[in-house]
Design an enzyme around this catalytic site. Structure first.
Site, PDB file in Angstrom:
ATOM      1  N   SER A 106       3.582   4.431  -6.381  1.00 45.96           N
ATOM      2  CA  SER A 106       4.570   3.689  -7.153  1.00 45.96           C
ATOM      3  C   SER A 106       4.471   4.098  -8.613  1.00 45.96           C
ATOM      4  O   SER A 106       3.390   4.484  -9.087  1.00 45.96           O
ATOM      5  CB  SER A 106       4.324   2.176  -7.040  1.00 45.96           C
ATOM      6  OG  SER A 106       5.103   1.462  -7.989  1.00 45.96           O
ATOM      7  N   GLY A 140       9.146   2.015   5.326  1.00 49.20           N
ATOM      8  CA  GLY A 140       8.586   2.633   6.517  1.00 49.20           C
ATOM      9  C   GLY A 140       9.553   2.610   7.678  1.00 49.20           C
ATOM     10  O   GLY A 140       9.666   3.593   8.438  1.00 49.20           O
ATOM     11  N   TYR A 142      -2.220  -4.365  -8.054  1.00 51.48           N
ATOM     12  CA  TYR A 142      -1.279  -3.437  -7.413  1.00 51.48           C
ATOM     13  C   TYR A 142      -1.217  -2.121  -8.177  1.00 51.48           C
ATOM     14  O   TYR A 142      -1.240  -1.034  -7.582  1.00 51.48           O
ATOM     15  CB  TYR A 142       0.104  -4.089  -7.350  1.00 51.48           C
ATOM     16  CG  TYR A 142       1.188  -3.221  -6.753  1.00 51.48           C
ATOM     17  CD1 TYR A 142       1.232  -2.993  -5.380  1.00 51.48           C
ATOM     18  CD2 TYR A 142       2.168  -2.642  -7.550  1.00 51.48           C
ATOM     19  CE1 TYR A 142       2.240  -2.211  -4.817  1.00 51.48           C
ATOM     20  CE2 TYR A 142       3.167  -1.858  -7.001  1.00 51.48           C
ATOM     21  CZ  TYR A 142       3.197  -1.643  -5.639  1.00 51.48           C
ATOM     22  OH  TYR A 142       4.201  -0.863  -5.084  1.00 51.48           O
ATOM     23  N   GLY A 147       2.911   0.981   8.594  1.00 49.44           N
ATOM     24  CA  GLY A 147       3.876   0.004   8.080  1.00 49.44           C
ATOM     25  C   GLY A 147       5.310   0.371   8.383  1.00 49.44           C
ATOM     26  O   GLY A 147       6.199   0.149   7.566  1.00 49.44           O
ATOM     27  N   ASN A 177       7.328  -0.940  10.569  1.00 49.97           N
ATOM     28  CA  ASN A 177       8.133  -2.002  11.172  1.00 49.97           C
ATOM     29  C   ASN A 177       9.106  -2.648  10.199  1.00 49.97           C
ATOM     30  O   ASN A 177       9.992  -3.400  10.607  1.00 49.97           O
ATOM     31  CB  ASN A 177       7.219  -3.084  11.758  1.00 49.97           C
ATOM     32  CG  ASN A 177       6.370  -3.761  10.698  1.00 49.97           C
ATOM     33  OD1 ASN A 177       5.625  -3.086   9.987  1.00 49.97           O
ATOM     34  ND2 ASN A 177       6.485  -5.075  10.576  1.00 49.97           N
ATOM     35  N   THR A 178       8.970  -2.344   8.912  1.00 49.80           N
ATOM     36  CA  THR A 178       9.822  -3.009   7.928  1.00 49.80           C
ATOM     37  C   THR A 178       9.979  -2.130   6.698  1.00 49.80           C
ATOM     38  O   THR A 178       9.231  -1.168   6.494  1.00 49.80           O
ATOM     39  CB  THR A 178       9.211  -4.375   7.524  1.00 49.80           C
ATOM     40  OG1 THR A 178      10.127  -5.081   6.686  1.00 49.80           O
ATOM     41  CG2 THR A 178       7.903  -4.201   6.771  1.00 49.80           C
ATOM     42  N   GLY A 179      10.988  -2.442   5.879  1.00 48.92           N
ATOM     43  CA  GLY A 179      11.141  -1.811   4.579  1.00 48.92           C
ATOM     44  C   GLY A 179      11.305  -0.306   4.626  1.00 48.92           C
ATOM     45  O   GLY A 179      11.970   0.262   5.490  1.00 48.92           O
TER      46      GLY A 179
END
Length: 300
Positions: free
Chosen positions: A140, A19, A167, A13, A15-17
């Site tokens: 988290s 990461g 989640y 992951g 590619n965004t955020g």
């Protein structure tokens, strides 16, 4: 630029955020990077930015964590590169998406835990060969709200409207996974970590229904702040001698007491192995009875 020269990192992951921010910083410091993401088109801008900063040693690996066949193909592609693996960062995740994965698991659990579990297992020998090495699970603080794991719910579509209960369960699994791995890998030179990155306004919340998403992200931190604890666990000398611990703001913190239950850690591993084996044997949506249900608890 060279303090991570010769060190190889695989990040899911990226590619965004969080990461993406993690990959950019590791790239700036000279690491060899493998970015495991769903599409190359969405990953290419991150790779281009890393290269523009002077590091050409960045590579794309296709990975869909919701498809166990894709996870196997990703691991095979990396192993075929014949590279060492010094740090695996299990970063990718989702929240608020509802439904089932391609293999018939509750979507959030299937992606956030089971896909990463399989990827880790497939790369474990390479990590041992490359020791000292690390496995970093981005969890988290939502895991504190999980009272246990309702095993029966994990092969059914998402039940709640927002998907937040699911989640929480998946993030508890991330912490349990790191704890179990630390015990299993003791003495191998591979250390493990789980962490809370902060409450971050990242794409992980993209499927949470409006207006919940707007209210949730209003006061969240930046993705750069969110990457700090991942980077601490992945690179710091301070964390090098620690294993199986949970981190918040780059400091060790006590996790949810449920995550400390060794029997639950082991049961999660046993069930994960059984689920993966059943899908490999039967294709999609096979069913397996994993050992023991004595640790069942109502969903959080």
């Amino acid at each position: 630029m060279t303090d991570l020269d010769g060190r190889t990192y695989l990040i899911t992951g990226a590619n965004t955020g969080i990461g993406r921010a993690t990959a950019l910083e590791l790239g700036r410091r000279g690491a060899t990077l493998y970015l495991a993401c769903r599409t190359e088109a969405k990953t290419r801008p991150v790779m281009d930015e890393i290269r523009a900063n002077g590091n050409d040693d960045v590579h794309f690996l296709p990975l869909d964590l919701g498809d166990l066949a894709s996870v196997r193909a990703c691991a095979e592609a990396f192993l075929a590169e014949d590279q060492p693996l010094h740090v695996l960062i299990n970063n990718a995740g989702l929240a608020g998406q509802r439904g089932l994965t391609k293999d018939g698991f509750e979507k959030t659990f299937g992606v956030n835990h089971l896909g990463h579990y399989l990827l880790t297992e497939l790369l474990l020998d390479r990590l041992k060969e490359s020791a000292p090495a690390r496995i970093v699970n981005v969890a988290s603080k939502a895991h504190y709200k999980a009272r246990g794991i309702d095993w029966s719910a994990l092969e059914s579509p998402t039940k709640t409207t927002t998907g937040l209960d699911e989640y929480q369960t998946s993030k508890l699994a991330n912490v349990l996974h790191a704890k179990e791995l630390a015990r299993r890998l003791e003495g191998t030179g591979v250390t493990t970590y789980s962490l809370h990155p902060g409450v971050i306004a990242s794409d992980v919340w993209r499927e949470v229904p409006w207006p919940f998403r707007s209210l949730m992200t209003m006061f969240m931190k930046s993705i750069e702040d969110g990457a700090k604890t991942s980077l601490h666990c992945a690179t710091s000398e301070e964390a090098a001698s620690e294993s199986g611990l949970y981190y918040d703001e780059s400091r060790v913190k006590e996790p949810n007491p449920v995550a400390l239950k060794v029997a639950l850690q082991d049961e999660l591993r046993e069930r994960s192995e059984a689920w993966i084996a059943s899908r490999a044997a039967t294709g999609r949506r096979g069913s397996a009875k994993a050992p023991g249900a004595e640790h069942n608890a109502p969903p959080s």
